[in-house]
Design a protein around this motif. Structure first.
Motif, PDB file in Angstrom:
ATOM      1  N   SER A  70      -3.761  -4.413   8.582  1.00 43.94           N
ATOM      2  CA  SER A  70      -4.573  -3.828   7.888  1.00 43.94           C
ATOM      3  C   SER A  70      -4.152  -3.532   6.501  1.00 43.94           C
ATOM      4  O   SER A  70      -3.760  -2.289   6.405  1.00 43.94           O
ATOM      5  CB  SER A  70      -4.863  -2.471   8.815  1.00 43.94           C
ATOM      6  OG  SER A  70      -5.567  -1.541   8.313  1.00 43.94           O
ATOM      7  N   PRO A  71      -4.313  -4.340   5.668  1.00 48.66           N
ATOM      8  CA  PRO A  71      -4.135  -4.272   4.210  1.00 48.66           C
ATOM      9  C   PRO A  71      -4.707  -3.211   3.694  1.00 48.66           C
ATOM     10  O   PRO A  71      -6.032  -3.123   3.757  1.00 48.66           O
ATOM     11  CB  PRO A  71      -4.278  -5.685   3.887  1.00 48.66           C
ATOM     12  CG  PRO A  71      -5.223  -6.159   4.742  1.00 48.66           C
ATOM     13  CD  PRO A  71      -4.908  -5.737   5.934  1.00 48.66           C
ATOM     14  N   HIS A  72      -4.309  -2.549   2.896  1.00 52.25           N
ATOM     15  CA  HIS A  72      -4.957  -1.146   2.279  1.00 52.25           C
ATOM     16  C   HIS A  72      -4.695  -1.268   0.763  1.00 52.25           C
ATOM     17  O   HIS A  72      -5.687  -1.517  -0.083  1.00 52.25           O
ATOM     18  CB  HIS A  72      -4.571   0.201   2.896  1.00 52.25           C
ATOM     19  CG  HIS A  72      -5.316   0.724   3.964  1.00 52.25           C
ATOM     20  ND1 HIS A  72      -5.408  -0.208   5.126  1.00 52.25           N
ATOM     21  CD2 HIS A  72      -6.147   1.660   4.268  1.00 52.25           C
ATOM     22  CE1 HIS A  72      -6.101   0.661   5.850  1.00 52.25           C
ATOM     23  NE2 HIS A  72      -6.616   1.501   5.368  1.00 52.25           N
ATOM     24  N   GLY A  73      -3.245  -1.093   0.379  1.00 55.04           N
ATOM     25  CA  GLY A  73      -3.088  -1.130  -1.273  1.00 55.04           C
ATOM     26  C   GLY A  73      -2.538  -2.378  -1.461  1.00 55.04           C
ATOM     27  O   GLY A  73      -1.967  -3.108  -0.833  1.00 55.04           O
ATOM     28  N   VAL A  74      -2.834  -2.781  -2.788  1.00 47.40           N
ATOM     29  CA  VAL A  74      -2.547  -4.322  -3.492  1.00 47.40           C
ATOM     30  C   VAL A  74      -2.134  -3.904  -4.861  1.00 47.40           C
ATOM     31  O   VAL A  74      -3.123  -3.202  -5.460  1.00 47.40           O
ATOM     32  CB  VAL A  74      -3.671  -5.248  -3.174  1.00 47.40           C
ATOM     33  CG1 VAL A  74      -4.939  -4.942  -3.697  1.00 47.40           C
ATOM     34  CG2 VAL A  74      -3.023  -6.477  -3.509  1.00 47.40           C
ATOM     35  N   ALA A  75      -0.966  -4.530  -5.120  1.00 45.00           N
ATOM     36  CA  ALA A  75      -0.525  -4.615  -6.674  1.00 45.00           C
ATOM     37  C   ALA A  75       0.205  -5.846  -6.979  1.00 45.00           C
ATOM     38  O   ALA A  75       0.587  -6.608  -6.080  1.00 45.00           O
ATOM     39  CB  ALA A  75       0.163  -3.299  -6.844  1.00 45.00           C
ATOM     40  N   VAL A  84       1.577  -5.760  -0.824  1.00 44.93           N
ATOM     41  CA  VAL A  84       0.412  -5.283  -0.015  1.00 44.93           C
ATOM     42  C   VAL A  84       0.979  -4.223   0.860  1.00 44.93           C
ATOM     43  O   VAL A  84       1.839  -4.519   1.685  1.00 44.93           O
ATOM     44  CB  VAL A  84      -0.120  -6.359   0.841  1.00 44.93           C
ATOM     45  CG1 VAL A  84      -1.308  -5.860   1.700  1.00 44.93           C
ATOM     46  CG2 VAL A  84      -0.412  -7.716  -0.160  1.00 44.93           C
ATOM     47  N   THR A  85       0.347  -3.057   1.120  1.00 44.52           N
ATOM     48  CA  THR A  85       0.549  -2.041   1.886  1.00 44.52           C
ATOM     49  C   THR A  85      -0.238  -2.081   3.130  1.00 44.52           C
ATOM     50  O   THR A  85      -1.331  -2.188   3.251  1.00 44.52           O
ATOM     51  CB  THR A  85       0.434  -0.384   1.391  1.00 44.52           C
ATOM     52  OG1 THR A  85      -0.994  -0.554   0.973  1.00 44.52           O
ATOM     53  CG2 THR A  85       1.491  -0.240   0.321  1.00 44.52           C
ATOM     54  N   ASP A  86       0.550  -1.988   4.430  1.00 41.09           N
ATOM     55  CA  ASP A  86      -0.194  -2.247   5.592  1.00 41.09           C
ATOM     56  C   ASP A  86       0.280  -1.003   6.472  1.00 41.09           C
ATOM     57  O   ASP A  86       1.511  -0.785   6.921  1.00 41.09           O
ATOM     58  CB  ASP A  86       0.328  -3.455   6.273  1.00 41.09           C
ATOM     59  CG  ASP A  86      -0.837  -3.887   7.321  1.00 41.09           C
ATOM     60  OD1 ASP A  86      -0.910  -2.955   8.457  1.00 41.09           O
ATOM     61  OD2 ASP A  86      -1.153  -5.112   7.613  1.00 41.09           O
ATOM     62  N   ARG A  91       4.793  -1.185   6.700  1.00 45.13           N
ATOM     63  CA  ARG A  91       5.469  -1.690   5.714  1.00 45.13           C
ATOM     64  C   ARG A  91       4.767  -2.124   4.453  1.00 45.13           C
ATOM     65  O   ARG A  91       3.622  -1.996   4.493  1.00 45.13           O
ATOM     66  CB  ARG A  91       5.925  -3.077   6.266  1.00 45.13           C
ATOM     67  CG  ARG A  91       6.933  -2.782   7.503  1.00 45.13           C
ATOM     68  CD  ARG A  91       7.761  -4.361   7.928  1.00 45.13           C
ATOM     69  NE  ARG A  91       6.549  -5.061   8.724  1.00 45.13           N
ATOM     70  CZ  ARG A  91       6.330  -6.567   8.656  1.00 45.13           C
ATOM     71  NH1 ARG A  91       7.585  -7.170   7.999  1.00 45.13           N
ATOM     72  NH2 ARG A  91       5.680  -6.878   9.328  1.00 45.13           N
ATOM     73  N   CYS A  92       5.502  -2.526   3.516  1.00 40.46           N
ATOM     74  CA  CYS A  92       5.098  -3.212   2.284  1.00 40.46           C
ATOM     75  C   CYS A  92       5.513  -4.686   2.103  1.00 40.46           C
ATOM     76  O   CYS A  92       6.642  -4.966   2.271  1.00 40.46           O
ATOM     77  CB  CYS A  92       5.199  -2.406   1.026  1.00 40.46           C
ATOM     78  SG  CYS A  92       4.808  -3.154  -0.698  1.00 40.46           S
ATOM     79  N   VAL A 108       9.527   1.912  10.294  1.00 41.67           N
ATOM     80  CA  VAL A 108       8.972   3.116  10.857  1.00 41.67           C
ATOM     81  C   VAL A 108       9.875   4.279  10.696  1.00 41.67           C
ATOM     82  O   VAL A 108       9.297   5.613  10.912  1.00 41.67           O
ATOM     83  CB  VAL A 108       8.852   2.951  12.689  1.00 41.67           C
ATOM     84  CG1 VAL A 108       7.990   1.747  12.878  1.00 41.67           C
ATOM     85  CG2 VAL A 108      10.220   2.651  12.930  1.00 41.67           C
ATOM     86  N   ASN A 109      11.053   4.276  10.389  1.00 44.68           N
ATOM     87  CA  ASN A 109      12.043   5.454   9.843  1.00 44.68           C
ATOM     88  C   ASN A 109      11.677   5.912   8.475  1.00 44.68           C
ATOM     89  O   ASN A 109      11.752   7.128   8.190  1.00 44.68           O
ATOM     90  CB  ASN A 109      13.232   5.137  10.130  1.00 44.68           C
ATOM     91  CG  ASN A 109      13.550   4.460  11.460  1.00 44.68           C
ATOM     92  OD1 ASN A 109      13.461   5.298  12.313  1.00 44.68           O
ATOM     93  ND2 ASN A 109      14.510   3.860  11.416  1.00 44.68           N
ATOM     94  N   ARG A 110      10.966   5.120   7.541  1.00 41.07           N
ATOM     95  CA  ARG A 110      10.732   5.419   6.287  1.00 41.07           C
ATOM     96  C   ARG A 110       9.063   5.643   6.117  1.00 41.07           C
ATOM     97  O   ARG A 110       8.707   6.633   5.456  1.00 41.07           O
ATOM     98  CB  ARG A 110      11.023   4.368   5.427  1.00 41.07           C
ATOM     99  CG  ARG A 110      10.780   4.727   3.952  1.00 41.07           C
ATOM    100  CD  ARG A 110      11.644   5.856   3.324  1.00 41.07           C
ATOM    101  NE  ARG A 110      13.452   5.483   3.427  1.00 41.07           N
ATOM    102  CZ  ARG A 110      14.031   6.478   3.111  1.00 41.07           C
ATOM    103  NH1 ARG A 110      13.706   7.677   2.968  1.00 41.07           N
ATOM    104  NH2 ARG A 110      15.516   6.066   3.434  1.00 41.07           N
ATOM    105  N   PHE A 111       8.437   4.990   6.778  1.00 40.89           N
ATOM    106  CA  PHE A 111       6.885   5.040   6.486  1.00 40.89           C
ATOM    107  C   PHE A 111       6.248   5.284   7.666  1.00 40.89           C
ATOM    108  O   PHE A 111       6.445   4.808   8.959  1.00 40.89           O
ATOM    109  CB  PHE A 111       6.133   3.761   6.066  1.00 40.89           C
ATOM    110  CG  PHE A 111       6.441   3.204   4.392  1.00 40.89           C
ATOM    111  CD1 PHE A 111       6.391   4.135   3.394  1.00 40.89           C
ATOM    112  CD2 PHE A 111       6.926   1.984   4.180  1.00 40.89           C
ATOM    113  CE1 PHE A 111       6.408   4.025   2.161  1.00 40.89           C
ATOM    114  CE2 PHE A 111       7.036   1.623   2.897  1.00 40.89           C
ATOM    115  CZ  PHE A 111       6.925   2.489   1.990  1.00 40.89           C
ATOM    116  N   GLU A 112       5.179   6.102   7.543  1.00 43.85           N
ATOM    117  CA  GLU A 112       4.021   6.428   8.756  1.00 43.85           C
ATOM    118  C   GLU A 112       2.887   5.545   8.615  1.00 43.85           C
ATOM    119  O   GLU A 112       2.402   5.049   9.231  1.00 43.85           O
ATOM    120  CB  GLU A 112       4.060   7.974   9.004  1.00 43.85           C
ATOM    121  CG  GLU A 112       5.288   8.677   9.806  1.00 43.85           C
ATOM    122  CD  GLU A 112       5.038   9.999  10.082  1.00 43.85           C
ATOM    123  OE1 GLU A 112       4.034  10.275  10.564  1.00 43.85           O
ATOM    124  OE2 GLU A 112       5.939  10.752  10.126  1.00 43.85           O
TER     125      GLU A 112
END
Length: 294
Positions: A70-75, A84-86, A91-92, A108-112
């Motif tokens: 589910s890609p959302h952000g892209v840079a 790509v953030t998912d 993850r990125c 999963v310990n760093r990002f929700e």
């Protein structure tokens, strides 16, 4: 490339010499210096790449270890690497300029729910908004954790489900959230200022999403519920707005991500219209440093 030539390439790719490409639900968008437009499409579950210089279309994150969910952000950084953030994968993911998967960072310990992303090439930093943790997290470009800032709340420097973020030419960070405002931070996460409030009046927000800054430091904020883009000066004063709910050219329907390129073209991910709308700032233009170059 002149504006006429640029739009000619866009029309040719989307409607002419090559088969048309239909977007499904675009969320994030970024344009790189090599005349590529990258669209994070949550419907396709891919990043769609429109290469206008070569009149080519491709996808990133199709299969293998770099498959996106589910890609959302892209840079894109100055070296051409694509980030790509998912939020589903938490993850990125990082790809080279040819779309080959390189590595990922975060877990999963760093990002929700990592969503928004912006890159400071001068400091070699990646900033990512974690919507559910109400934070912005900074990594270096190799994926090493640096620091994070923010917590849930309504005070200065606090967030309520931060959505998207961007950098200006000096490296300042602009973050939208459901406190119905834009907050501004220095490159180390120190709070500087804020503007906006909830409401239906001029300069107020209902669901601020995409944010971008042009070469004259005008701040553009896409509001998903208002289906428009509001433009502010650095003091947070409303200058103008454009767009309204609709399906015709220049109208928007649940806009999400927004990006301003180094030619002051404004790209808006128009989710329910299944397209990218491109506008252009036509006022006087001075320096054209890229975001994060100082």
């Amino acid at each position: 490339m002149s504006p006429v030539s640029f739009w000619g390439h866009i029309k040719e790719m989307l409607f002419g010499a090559v088969p048309p490409v239909s977007l499904a639900k675009p969320y994030g968008v970024v344009a790189s210096g090599n005349k590529r437009v990258y669209v994070a499409d949550t419907g396709w579950r891919r990043v769609l790449v429109f290469d206008f210089q070569r009149s080519r279309f491709s996808m990133i994150g199709v299969d293998g270890p770099g498959a996106l969910s589910s890609p959302h952000g892209v840079a894109v950084d100055l070296a051409g690497k694509v980030y790509v953030t998912d939020p589903v994968l938490r993850r990125c993911l990082v790809f080279d300029e040819n779309g080959q998967f390189l590595f990922s960072f975060g877990d999963v310990n760093r990002f929700e729910q990592p969503v928004g992303i912006a890159i400071n090439d001068k400091l070699r930093r990646t900033y990512i908004s974690d919507t559910r943790r109400h934070k912005v997290v900074a990594y270096d470009l190799e994926g090493n954790f640096l620091f994070e800032f923010g917590k849930r709340g309504t005070e200065d420097g606090e967030f309520n489900y931060p959505a998207n973020l961007t950098l200006d030419r000096g490296g300042k960070i602009y973050v939208t959230d459901l406190n119905f405002r834009v907050q501004v931070f220095d490159p180390d996460g120190k709070f500087l200022s804020r503007f906006g409030s909830v409401g239906t009046g001029f300069g107020q927000f209902s669901m601020p999403k995409g944010v971008g800054v042009d070469s004259q430091d005008h701040i553009y904020v896409a509001d998903a519920r208002f289906s428009n883009v509001q433009v502010f000066d650095q003091a947070g004063r409303l200058l103008l707005f454009f767009g309204e709910l609709g399906v015709r050219p220049g109208e928007l329907y649940l806009p999400a991500g927004l990006f301003v390129d180094d030619q002051d073209r404004i790209y808006v991910a128009d989710q329910y219209n299944k397209r990218i709308d491109v506008f252009e700032y036509i006022g006087p233009k001075e320096s054209r440093k890229k975001p994060g170059e100082g």
